[in-house]
Structures are given as structure tokens and as C-alpha cells.
Design a protein around this motif. Structure first.
Motif, PDB file in Angstrom:
ATOM      1  N   LEU A 205      46.773  82.580  58.129  1.00 18.18           N
ATOM      2  CA  LEU A 205      45.540  81.852  57.850  1.00 18.18           C
ATOM      3  C   LEU A 205      44.329  82.774  57.834  1.00 18.18           C
ATOM      4  CD1 LEU A 205      44.247  79.047  57.440  1.00 18.18           C
ATOM      5  CD2 LEU A 205      44.064  78.879  59.924  1.00 18.18           C
ATOM      6  N   PHE A 206      44.216  83.637  58.848  1.00 20.52           N
ATOM      7  CA  PHE A 206      43.062  84.524  58.936  1.00 20.52           C
ATOM      8  C   PHE A 206      43.220  85.774  58.086  1.00 20.52           C
ATOM      9  CE2 PHE A 206      42.541  82.000  62.784  1.00 20.52           C
ATOM     10  CZ  PHE A 206      41.188  81.726  62.753  1.00 20.52           C
ATOM     11  N   GLY A 207      44.421  85.983  57.546  1.00 16.44           N
ATOM     12  CA  GLY A 207      44.626  87.155  56.713  1.00 16.44           C
ATOM     13  C   GLY A 207      43.912  87.067  55.384  1.00 16.44           C
ATOM     14  N   GLY A 208      43.634  85.846  54.904  1.00 15.76           N
ATOM     15  CA  GLY A 208      42.958  85.692  53.623  1.00 15.76           C
ATOM     16  C   GLY A 208      41.465  85.961  53.679  1.00 15.76           C
ATOM     17  N   GLY A 209      40.854  85.894  54.849  1.00 16.36           N
ATOM     18  CA  GLY A 209      39.422  86.170  54.977  1.00 16.36           C
ATOM     19  C   GLY A 209      38.541  84.952  54.849  1.00 16.36           C
ATOM     20  N   LEU A 210      38.971  83.943  54.085  1.00 15.88           N
ATOM     21  CA  LEU A 210      38.124  82.778  53.855  1.00 15.88           C
ATOM     22  C   LEU A 210      37.933  81.965  55.132  1.00 15.88           C
ATOM     23  CD1 LEU A 210      36.518  81.128  51.829  1.00 15.88           C
ATOM     24  CD2 LEU A 210      38.611  79.896  51.253  1.00 15.88           C
ATOM     25  N   MET A 211      38.967  81.836  55.946  1.00 12.09           N
ATOM     26  CA  MET A 211      38.846  81.050  57.168  1.00 12.09           C
ATOM     27  C   MET A 211      37.876  81.699  58.154  1.00 12.09           C
ATOM     28  SD  MET A 211      39.444  78.448  58.984  1.00 12.09           S
ATOM     29  CE  MET A 211      40.769  77.560  58.174  1.00 12.09           C
ATOM     30  N   GLY A 212      37.930  83.016  58.276  1.00 11.27           N
ATOM     31  CA  GLY A 212      36.984  83.699  59.165  1.00 11.27           C
ATOM     32  C   GLY A 212      35.544  83.459  58.757  1.00 11.27           C
ATOM     33  N   ARG A 213      35.266  83.546  57.442  1.00 18.46           N
ATOM     34  CA  ARG A 213      33.899  83.269  56.963  1.00 18.46           C
ATOM     35  C   ARG A 213      33.537  81.804  57.184  1.00 18.46           C
ATOM     36  NH1 ARG A 213      35.729  86.541  52.640  1.00 18.46           N
ATOM     37  NH2 ARG A 213      36.070  84.668  51.382  1.00 18.46           N
TER      38      ARG A 213
ATOM     39  N   SER B 106      32.905  80.972  49.366  1.00 16.30           N
ATOM     40  CA  SER B 106      32.637  81.803  50.531  1.00 16.30           C
ATOM     41  C   SER B 106      31.657  81.143  51.495  1.00 16.30           C
ATOM     42  CB  SER B 106      32.076  83.167  50.101  1.00 16.30           C
ATOM     43  OG  SER B 106      30.812  83.020  49.466  1.00 16.30           O
ATOM     44  N   LYS B 107      30.993  80.067  51.067  1.00 16.94           N
ATOM     45  CA  LYS B 107      30.057  79.348  51.927  1.00 16.94           C
ATOM     46  C   LYS B 107      30.647  78.046  52.452  1.00 16.94           C
ATOM     47  CE  LYS B 107      26.029  81.247  49.540  1.00 16.94           C
ATOM     48  NZ  LYS B 107      24.806  80.945  48.749  1.00 16.94           N
ATOM     49  N   TRP B 108      31.916  77.820  52.206  1.00 21.29           N
ATOM     50  CA  TRP B 108      32.552  76.602  52.690  1.00 21.29           C
ATOM     51  C   TRP B 108      32.626  76.590  54.212  1.00 21.29           C
ATOM     52  CZ3 TRP B 108      37.466  75.524  49.251  1.00 21.29           C
ATOM     53  CH2 TRP B 108      37.037  74.987  48.027  1.00 21.29           C
ATOM     54  N   PRO B 109      32.361  75.461  54.861  1.00 21.55           N
ATOM     55  CA  PRO B 109      32.628  75.339  56.301  1.00 21.55           C
ATOM     56  C   PRO B 109      34.106  75.052  56.552  1.00 21.55           C
ATOM     57  CG  PRO B 109      31.627  73.337  55.473  1.00 21.55           C
ATOM     58  CD  PRO B 109      31.635  74.304  54.319  1.00 21.55           C
ATOM     59  N   VAL B 110      34.468  75.029  57.817  1.00 21.29           N
ATOM     60  CA  VAL B 110      35.875  74.862  58.187  1.00 21.29           C
ATOM     61  C   VAL B 110      36.428  73.522  57.708  1.00 21.29           C
ATOM     62  CG1 VAL B 110      37.445  74.614  60.156  1.00 21.29           C
ATOM     63  CG2 VAL B 110      35.697  76.391  60.176  1.00 21.29           C
ATOM     64  N   GLN B 111      35.626  72.469  57.796  1.00 24.36           N
ATOM     65  CA  GLN B 111      36.144  71.144  57.475  1.00 24.36           C
ATOM     66  C   GLN B 111      36.509  71.006  55.998  1.00 24.36           C
ATOM     67  OE1 GLN B 111      36.864  69.232  59.896  1.00 24.36           O
ATOM     68  NE2 GLN B 111      35.794  70.427  61.456  1.00 24.36           N
ATOM     69  N   VAL B 112      35.829  71.717  55.117  1.00 24.98           N
ATOM     70  CA  VAL B 112      36.175  71.665  53.697  1.00 24.98           C
ATOM     71  C   VAL B 112      37.525  72.346  53.465  1.00 24.98           C
ATOM     72  CG1 VAL B 112      35.476  72.349  51.380  1.00 24.98           C
ATOM     73  CG2 VAL B 112      33.771  71.561  53.003  1.00 24.98           C
TER      74      VAL B 112
ATOM     75  N   VAL C  54      44.224  72.629  61.349  1.00 24.78           N
ATOM     76  CA  VAL C  54      43.729  71.523  62.177  1.00 24.78           C
ATOM     77  C   VAL C  54      43.283  72.040  63.544  1.00 24.78           C
ATOM     78  CG1 VAL C  54      44.367  69.368  63.306  1.00 24.78           C
ATOM     79  CG2 VAL C  54      45.133  69.809  60.979  1.00 24.78           C
ATOM     80  N   VAL C  55      44.076  72.923  64.152  1.00 25.83           N
ATOM     81  CA  VAL C  55      43.728  73.463  65.472  1.00 25.83           C
ATOM     82  C   VAL C  55      42.433  74.269  65.396  1.00 25.83           C
ATOM     83  CG1 VAL C  55      44.452  75.066  67.278  1.00 25.83           C
ATOM     84  CG2 VAL C  55      46.097  73.465  66.313  1.00 25.83           C
ATOM     85  N   VAL C  56      42.293  75.103  64.383  1.00 23.20           N
ATOM     86  CA  VAL C  56      41.081  75.920  64.236  1.00 23.20           C
ATOM     87  C   VAL C  56      39.849  75.034  64.057  1.00 23.20           C
ATOM     88  CG1 VAL C  56      39.915  77.574  62.739  1.00 23.20           C
ATOM     89  CG2 VAL C  56      42.306  77.933  63.369  1.00 23.20           C
ATOM     90  N   ALA C  57      40.004  73.914  63.359  1.00 26.61           N
ATOM     91  CA  ALA C  57      38.876  73.011  63.144  1.00 26.61           C
ATOM     92  C   ALA C  57      38.569  72.168  64.375  1.00 26.61           C
ATOM     93  CB  ALA C  57      39.158  72.092  61.958  1.00 26.61           C
TER      94      ALA C  57
END
Length: 291
Positions: A67-75, A223-229, A262-265
Motif C-alpha cells: 500500500l505504501f510502496g505506491g507513494g499515493l497513500m503516504g501523500r 496527489s491531493k486526494w485525502p485518505v477517505q477518497v 480501512v485500517v489506515v483510514a
């Protein structure tokens, strides 16, 4: 004779109450355990369990690494944290200022109050709000996730009602001593209102953290998406499309990655509650005027 509510409960009643409360606890805890366990489960565990895992036999963090390897979730986490912190601060400042101003007797007080409530209780609708955000130049900006929700009618009413219960003698004595309205608010009203301000702040924080609809309307840059999106996109729109948007290669069993999202959110905002829990149960004594 002692009142019935002061009598010691019978052992049978205590056992029934324990069973009922235990049942409700299991109903709440088991789904959360399934989500966390499935996010930590290996592909073999998911296949053996037929989808979702109650307790993984071979726990692994592969889903989180993917999940975090793509970079989008961290941002997305940074975006959600920024929107939640800044949005809550702005919303509290605006709500406290308006609630205090309308709680004090002013010229034409009732018409002004009715005007404020009238504008807050009727939502403008999606299209008018979109046009306002567009005209203000906030499209594709994080401020479009903050400013439209900077004032909630329910939170405003709660704070105003609490401010009205602050003893007027305290405020009058401070005004006689030369204190300004801002000084009275900062040094008298707010210290007496810590509990209600904390609760309202939690309401705002949860609202900003869980909001996703404004991001769907106003943000085109992923790149500006929040976690819930990201959570909505991955869970609802299918494996291949959401995996491409996340920039990751999905595992053979997508349930683990779905539950990891789900856990990260869920975890960050859940960690805030224990620090504010005491304000839900602790009473606040507004004080009295000593003669």
C-alpha cells in the motif's frame, strides 16, 4: 427505607447485565478484529478462510508494504492530517467567535441571531456551492476541503448555548476592570468552556477526516486526494482501476489490501479519542461570584 436505585443488584441481574454488555462488546469488537486480522493475513490464510480472516496463522505486513510502496497513500495521509488540523483550528476559531458574539446582548440581537441561523440551517446545494468554490479560485486546492465546512450549525448552537450559561456577573466585573471582549473571551469564557470546546473540536476533526465528497467534487489532482477518497476508490471501484490509481501491484488476494486501507483510514482518528474522553464525562463548573 433506601430507594430502589441504591439497593445492591442481585447476582442474577448482574449476570444478565454482564451477558448483554458482553454480547454488545462482541458485536463491536469482532468486525474490527476481522478487519485488522485480514489486513495482516497472508494469501494462504485468506484462501483457507474463504475471504476474511478472524485470526491469521501467518501474519505479514505485505499488504501495508504494498500500500505504501505506491507513494499515493503516504501523500494522502499528509493531506488528511493537514486538512484535519488546519480545518479544525479554523472551524473552532470561527465558531467560537460567532457563538460568543451572538450569545451577548447586542443591538437588534434576535433579528441578527435569526439571520445567522437561517443562513446556516439551509444548505445551498451542490451546484451553487461548486460555483462559489470555482469563482473563489479554490478548485483543485486543499482549501476547498476546509473553507466550505468551516462552520457547522449544530456546533454553533451548542457553543452559543454554553456561552449563554456563563454567569453574567463574571463578565460584567471583568468589563468594569477594563477588559475588552477579546480578553473576556480568552481569559474567562474559554477556560470555563474547555470541555465543550474539546467536544466540538472532536466533532470537527472527525468530520474533516472522514469527508470525501468535497474532494470528489473539487479535486482533479490525485496527489491531493485525502485518505477517505482512496478508501472509497479502492473498496468500491474494483481491483484493477484502484490499483493503477494507487500506483501499486495488487496481491493475488485483494482482501488484505482492502482491509489495510480501512485500517489506515480508521486508526489515526481513533487514536485521538482517548485524549479527549475525559471531557465527555467530566463536568465543568462555570463558577460563582463571591461576595
Amino acid at each position: 427505607m433506601r430507594p430502589i436505585w441504591k439497593e445492591r443488584p442481585s447476582p442474577g441481574y448482574q449476570a444478565i447485565k454482564a451477558l448483554v454488555l458482553g454480547g454488545f462488546a462482541l458485536v463491536i469488537v469482532i468486525p474490527i478484529l476481522v478487519v485488522i486480522s485480514t489486513s495482516l493475513a497472508s494469501d494462504r490464510d485468506i484462501i483457507d478462510a474463504g475471504g476474511y480472516v478472524l485470526w491469521p496463522s501467518h501474519p505479514t505486513f505485505k499488504a501495508y508494504q504494498t500500500l505504501f510502496g505506491g507513494g499515493l497513500m503516504g501523500r494522502a495521509i499528509l493531506v488528511s492530517v493537514f486538512v484535519t488540523l488546519v480545518g479544525t483550528a479554523i472551524a473552532l476559531a470561527v465558531t467560537i467567535a460567532l457563538a460568543y458574539a451572538t450569545s451577548r446582548p447586542v443591538l437588534f440581537g434576535r433579528p441578527v441571531l435569526l439571520m445567522v441561523l437561517f443562513t446556516l440551517l439551509f444548505a445551498p446545494g451542490i451546484i451553487p456551492m461548486f460555483l462559489v468554490v470555482k469563482q473563489l479560485g479554490l478548485l483543485d486546492s486543499l482549501w476547498s476541503l476546509i473553507l466550505p465546512g468551516a462552520l457547522g450549525a449544530f456546533n454553533f448552537v451548542v457553543l452559543r448555548t454554553f456561552f449563554m450559561n456563563v454567569p453574567g456577573e463574571l463578565l460584567e466585573s471583568a468589563r468594569i476592570d477594563g477588559a475588552s471582549d477579546f480578553t473576556i473571551l480568552r481569559r474567562i469564557v474559554l477556560p470555563l468552556s474547555k470541555a465543550v470546546v474539546a467536544v466540538v473540536g472532536l466533532f470537527y476533526a472527525v468530520g474533516f477526516w472522514n469527508a470525501f465528497f468535497n474532494a470528489l467534487l473539487y479535486l482533479n489532482d490525485t496527489s491531493k486526494w485525502p485518505v477517505q477518497v482512496i478508501l472509497r476508490t479502492y473498496v468500491l471501484q474494483g481491483k484493477s482501476l484502484s490499483a493503477d490509481q494507487l500506483g501499486v501491484h495488487p496481491p493475488s488476494q485483494p482482501q488484505s489490501l482492502q482491509m489495510a486501507v480501512v485500517v489506515v483510514a480508521l486508526v489515526p482518528i481513533a487514536m485521538v479519542y482517548p485524549f479527549l474522553q475525559r471531557h465527555f464525562t467530566k463536568g465543568v463548573i462555570t463558577g460563582a461570584v463571591k461576595g
